[in-house]
Scaffold this motif. Structure first.
Motif, PDB file in Angstrom:
ATOM      1  N   ASP A   7      38.915   4.673  69.488  1.00  0.00           N
ATOM      2  CA  ASP A   7      40.255   3.844  69.607  1.00  0.00           C
ATOM      3  C   ASP A   7      39.668   2.331  69.136  1.00  0.00           C
ATOM      4  O   ASP A   7      39.809   1.594  69.842  1.00  0.00           O
ATOM      5  CB  ASP A   7      40.334   3.772  71.302  1.00  0.00           C
ATOM      6  CG  ASP A   7      41.830   3.245  71.751  1.00  0.00           C
ATOM      7  OD1 ASP A   7      42.547   3.186  70.483  1.00  0.00           O
ATOM      8  OD2 ASP A   7      42.123   2.945  72.548  1.00  0.00           O
ATOM      9  N   ASN A   8      39.357   2.320  68.014  1.00  0.00           N
ATOM     10  CA  ASN A   8      38.780   0.841  67.349  1.00  0.00           C
ATOM     11  C   ASN A   8      39.873   0.990  65.973  1.00  0.00           C
ATOM     12  O   ASN A   8      39.592   0.060  65.185  1.00  0.00           O
ATOM     13  CB  ASN A   8      37.613   1.108  66.942  1.00  0.00           C
ATOM     14  CG  ASN A   8      36.748   0.626  68.142  1.00  0.00           C
ATOM     15  OD1 ASN A   8      36.916  -0.489  68.549  1.00  0.00           O
ATOM     16  ND2 ASN A   8      35.753   1.435  68.662  1.00  0.00           N
ATOM     17  N   GLN A   9      40.778   1.706  65.668  1.00  0.00           N
ATOM     18  CA  GLN A   9      41.603   1.896  64.481  1.00  0.00           C
ATOM     19  C   GLN A   9      40.991   1.697  63.365  1.00  0.00           C
ATOM     20  O   GLN A   9      40.956   1.238  62.333  1.00  0.00           O
ATOM     21  CB  GLN A   9      42.620   0.426  64.379  1.00  0.00           C
ATOM     22  CG  GLN A   9      43.643   0.504  65.777  1.00  0.00           C
ATOM     23  CD  GLN A   9      44.147  -0.754  65.729  1.00  0.00           C
ATOM     24  OE1 GLN A   9      44.013  -1.773  65.066  1.00  0.00           O
ATOM     25  NE2 GLN A   9      45.504  -0.766  66.485  1.00  0.00           N
ATOM     26  N   LEU A  10      39.692   2.546  63.298  1.00  0.00           N
ATOM     27  CA  LEU A  10      38.739   2.415  62.162  1.00  0.00           C
ATOM     28  C   LEU A  10      39.604   3.293  60.988  1.00  0.00           C
ATOM     29  O   LEU A  10      40.210   4.317  61.307  1.00  0.00           O
ATOM     30  CB  LEU A  10      37.503   3.463  62.412  1.00  0.00           C
ATOM     31  CG  LEU A  10      36.680   2.790  63.635  1.00  0.00           C
ATOM     32  CD1 LEU A  10      35.547   3.543  63.731  1.00  0.00           C
ATOM     33  CD2 LEU A  10      36.178   1.487  62.826  1.00  0.00           C
ATOM     34  N   LEU A  11      39.281   2.913  59.737  1.00  0.00           N
ATOM     35  CA  LEU A  11      39.613   3.553  58.256  1.00  0.00           C
ATOM     36  C   LEU A  11      38.707   4.552  57.917  1.00  0.00           C
ATOM     37  O   LEU A  11      38.915   5.356  57.132  1.00  0.00           O
ATOM     38  CB  LEU A  11      40.561   2.819  57.486  1.00  0.00           C
ATOM     39  CG  LEU A  11      41.727   1.866  58.117  1.00  0.00           C
ATOM     40  CD1 LEU A  11      41.888   0.828  57.367  1.00  0.00           C
ATOM     41  CD2 LEU A  11      42.747   2.737  58.675  1.00  0.00           C
TER      42      LEU A  11
END
Length: 87
Positions: A7-11
């Motif tokens: 839940d860290n919006q990693l790409l």
């Protein structure tokens, strides 16, 4: 070694420099790919709710748990994961 980065919006995520990694949770991100090919010690992998189209776990023969639902996987080869159990 463990890594929890859910839940860290990693790409992107590349853990190829962590061959001793035994637990990885990268769920709830925006990952189109996951580079884990040298993580041969992984026992638990949680990568659900991402945008993965492929997942290579062919060299992870000690993998016991895998949660990869809610992705865009078209195939998944678990034939070398003899310790994998249904959760």
């Amino acid at each position: 070694d463990e890594l929890d980065c859910e839940d860290n919006q990693l790409l992107s995520l590349d853990v190829s420099q962590n061959p001793e990694l035994t637990y990885l949770d990268c769920s709830y991100n925006n990952l189109p790919e996951l580079i884990i090919n040298s993580s041969t010690m992984l026992k638990k992998l949680r990568c659900y709710v991402n945008e993965l189209t492929a997942l290579d776990i062919s060299n992870m023969d000690v993998l016991e748990e895998l949660e990869c639902h809610n992705n865009q996987l078209t195939s998944l080869d678990v034939s070398n994961s003899l310790l994998l159990r249904v959760c």
